[in-house]
Write a protein that holds these residues in place. Structure first.
Motif, PDB file in Angstrom:
ATOM      1  N   ASP A  40       4.051  -2.584 -10.233  1.00  0.00           N
ATOM      2  CA  ASP A  40       3.900  -1.522  -8.895  1.00  0.00           C
ATOM      3  C   ASP A  40       2.135  -1.585  -8.484  1.00  0.00           C
ATOM      4  O   ASP A  40       2.324  -1.790  -7.630  1.00  0.00           O
ATOM      5  CB  ASP A  40       4.466  -0.787  -9.427  1.00  0.00           C
ATOM      6  N   ILE A  41       1.596  -0.817  -9.255  1.00  0.00           N
ATOM      7  CA  ILE A  41       0.091  -1.279  -9.503  1.00  0.00           C
ATOM      8  C   ILE A  41      -0.261  -1.980  -8.811  1.00  0.00           C
ATOM      9  O   ILE A  41      -1.555  -1.700  -7.798  1.00  0.00           O
ATOM     10  CB  ILE A  41      -0.643   0.059 -11.242  1.00  0.00           C
ATOM     11  N   ALA A  90       4.908   0.147   7.010  1.00  0.00           N
ATOM     12  CA  ALA A  90       5.911   1.276   7.699  1.00  0.00           C
ATOM     13  C   ALA A  90       6.727   0.828   8.856  1.00  0.00           C
ATOM     14  O   ALA A  90       8.009   1.116   8.629  1.00  0.00           O
ATOM     15  CB  ALA A  90       5.079   3.012   7.768  1.00  0.00           C
ATOM     16  N   ALA A  91       6.546   0.385   9.038  1.00  0.00           N
ATOM     17  CA  ALA A  91       7.378   0.050  10.963  1.00  0.00           C
ATOM     18  C   ALA A  91       8.504  -0.221  10.596  1.00  0.00           C
ATOM     19  O   ALA A  91       9.259  -0.702  10.347  1.00  0.00           O
ATOM     20  CB  ALA A  91       6.662  -0.473  11.814  1.00  0.00           C
ATOM     21  N   ALA A 128       0.823  -1.345  -0.016  1.00  0.00           N
ATOM     22  CA  ALA A 128      -0.284  -0.064   0.006  1.00  0.00           C
ATOM     23  C   ALA A 128       1.155   1.386   0.114  1.00  0.00           C
ATOM     24  O   ALA A 128       0.474   2.182  -0.178  1.00  0.00           O
ATOM     25  CB  ALA A 128      -0.845  -0.094   1.262  1.00  0.00           C
ATOM     26  N   LEU A 129       2.387   0.892   0.514  1.00  0.00           N
ATOM     27  CA  LEU A 129       3.054   2.444   0.874  1.00  0.00           C
ATOM     28  C   LEU A 129       3.854   2.654  -0.791  1.00  0.00           C
ATOM     29  O   LEU A 129       4.678   3.648  -0.662  1.00  0.00           O
ATOM     30  CB  LEU A 129       3.720   2.278   2.302  1.00  0.00           C
ATOM     31  N   LEU A 130       3.803   0.829  -1.487  1.00  0.00           N
ATOM     32  CA  LEU A 130       4.784   1.531  -2.372  1.00  0.00           C
ATOM     33  C   LEU A 130       4.800   2.185  -3.201  1.00  0.00           C
ATOM     34  O   LEU A 130       6.091   3.511  -3.490  1.00  0.00           O
ATOM     35  CB  LEU A 130       4.845   0.024  -3.621  1.00  0.00           C
ATOM     36  N   GLU A 135      14.485   1.819  -5.687  1.00  0.00           N
ATOM     37  CA  GLU A 135      14.206   1.993  -4.489  1.00  0.00           C
ATOM     38  C   GLU A 135      12.987   1.300  -4.035  1.00  0.00           C
ATOM     39  O   GLU A 135      13.032   0.462  -3.047  1.00  0.00           O
ATOM     40  CB  GLU A 135      13.925   3.741  -4.085  1.00  0.00           C
ATOM     41  N   ARG A 136      12.177   0.946  -5.496  1.00  0.00           N
ATOM     42  CA  ARG A 136      10.970   0.328  -5.421  1.00  0.00           C
ATOM     43  C   ARG A 136      11.811  -1.600  -5.365  1.00  0.00           C
ATOM     44  O   ARG A 136      10.796  -1.897  -4.876  1.00  0.00           O
ATOM     45  CB  ARG A 136      10.096   0.642  -6.436  1.00  0.00           C
TER      46      ARG A 136
END
Length: 384
Positions: free
Chosen positions: A124-125, A189-190, A38-40, A49-50
């Motif tokens: 990625d989507i 994110a964590a 969800a944060l990608l 980075e991806r």
């Protein structure tokens, strides 16, 4: 050996707890997988980075989904009435979840098969959809469960579901979906802050601090809605045969404005659980700000445990309330499989669950360490 240790009522309680453990295991492990997806688009700006973000979960996401399979299997075998109603009533919602989750393995496997930017952007989507949509829909399902689901039974115990897909997408359910999405994104994110290096980890920490605050505020708002009677609950009245037959027609249930708070009045120590659901995200937000990445991930996981556990504890003994005929709501004591089935399943669980925990721990130990840009760019690496 379990014949003399546990009677039917205790077996039902044990399987209620085990179902909660399996769902919590899914939320904590596969939760950060979905959160990373969800944060990608927000934490990774370049292809490298991806790839860093994807490689933090690429080796473990498939094993984490074992908890999802175990949870579904436990509902099917231990709570057949719950399985029949939830998986048929929420069929279209479940279809959306499964369709989104199917995109994940394909995205992991095919994204790096070709170097074209458009090809990788499309996958990625797909990974974003595979993370965000299930997180949202699972919360929507919980929201509908808290409100009650439109179903009833015929005299021969044939379940009848009367809802529609658009009926599931009501304001309160969508609000619960936002809680779920914020929680899962915070947990992702964590994980990124803990597992990645460089700009990906830095951006994840910035987003995570905001998501931790949002999760705590949204979850606390839910408690305000319950406390002021804006979200009613369901309460079993009279005496229910806790070791009786699995027949949801043999009890009475009423709708009460603050019924979801009743268990905390009877057992005040249980208030620790929802407080953990607020404190965990707040501590995670603090950890993001101070970049204590290991402690942040632990705090985020504890917040997930607190939020998921709060739902089960608040509803107990109800597991699926009926909004059209509350008396026919499903409870822990009238929706289970037979005593022998629960006992055999418990023996199998005692044997195999430690094995699953052992190999999962071993995998994470082997894969310990952060993912760096040079790792995914190294010639001959197995990076995604």
């Amino acid at each position: 050996m379990f014949d003399f240790l546990f009677d039917y009522a205790v077996l039902r309680l044990i399987w209620w707890v085990l179902l909660g453990v399996l769902l919590i295991g899914f939320a904590v492990t596969d939760g950060f997988d979905m959160g990373v997806g969800a944060l990608l688009p927000f934490v990774a700006r370049t292809d490298v980075e991806r790839r860093v973000a994807i490689n933090t979960i690429g080796p473990v996401w498939e094993g984490n989904q074992v908890w999802f399979i175990l949870g579904g299997g436990a509902i099917f075998a231990a709570w057949p009435a719950l399985y029949a109603l939830s998986f048929s009533g929420f069929y279209l919602a479940m279809f959306l979840v499964l369709a989104a989750m199917i995109l994940r393995p394909v995205g992991f496997k095919y994204r790096s098969k070709r170097p074209e930017a458009r090809w990788r952007r499309n996958w990625d989507i797909a990974l974003f959809v595979g993370g965000a949509v299930p997180a949202l829909i699972f919360g929507v399902a919980v929201g509908n469960t808290l409100q009650g689901v439109p179903f009833h039974f015929t005299n021969d115990l044939r379940p009848i579901y009367e809802g529609t897909l658009f009926g599931l997408l009501n304001p309160l359910a969508l609000y619960c979906g936002l809680v779920s999405l914020a929680m899962i994104a915070m947990h992702g994110a964590a994980w990124l802050a803990f597992k990645a290096e460089g700009p990906v980890a830095d951006r994840a920490a910035k987003f995570g601090a905001k998501l931790g605050l949002a999760t705590a505020v949204l979850f606390a708002l839910g408690w305000i809605l319950v406390a002021f009677g804006l979200l009613g609950g369901y309460e079993v009245v009279g005496t229910q045969a806790v070791a009786g037959p699995s027949n949801p027609l043999l009890k009475d249930v009423v709708v009460a404005p603050q019924a979801w708070l009743a268990n905390y009045a009877v057992h005040p120590l249980l208030i620790v659980v929802p407080l953990l659901g607020i404190a965990g995200p707040l501590l995670a937000a603090l950890g993001f700000a101070t970049r204590r990445d290991g402690a942040t991930f632990v705090a985020s996981a504890l917040g997930v445990v607190g939020i998921v556990s709060t739902v089960g504890i608040s509803m107990f003994p109800v597991i699926l309330p009926s909004s059209t005929n509350p008396a026919q709501s499903l409870t822990v004591f009238d929706a289970s499989s037979s005593e022998s089935t629960l006992r055999i399943m418990l023996i199998a669980t005692v044997i195999f669950l430690p094995i699953i925990l052992a190999y999962t721990s071993w995998v994470y130990k082997v894969l310990w360490g952060r993912v760096r840009e040079e790792d995914v760019e190294a010639p001959g690496s197995a990076a995604y």
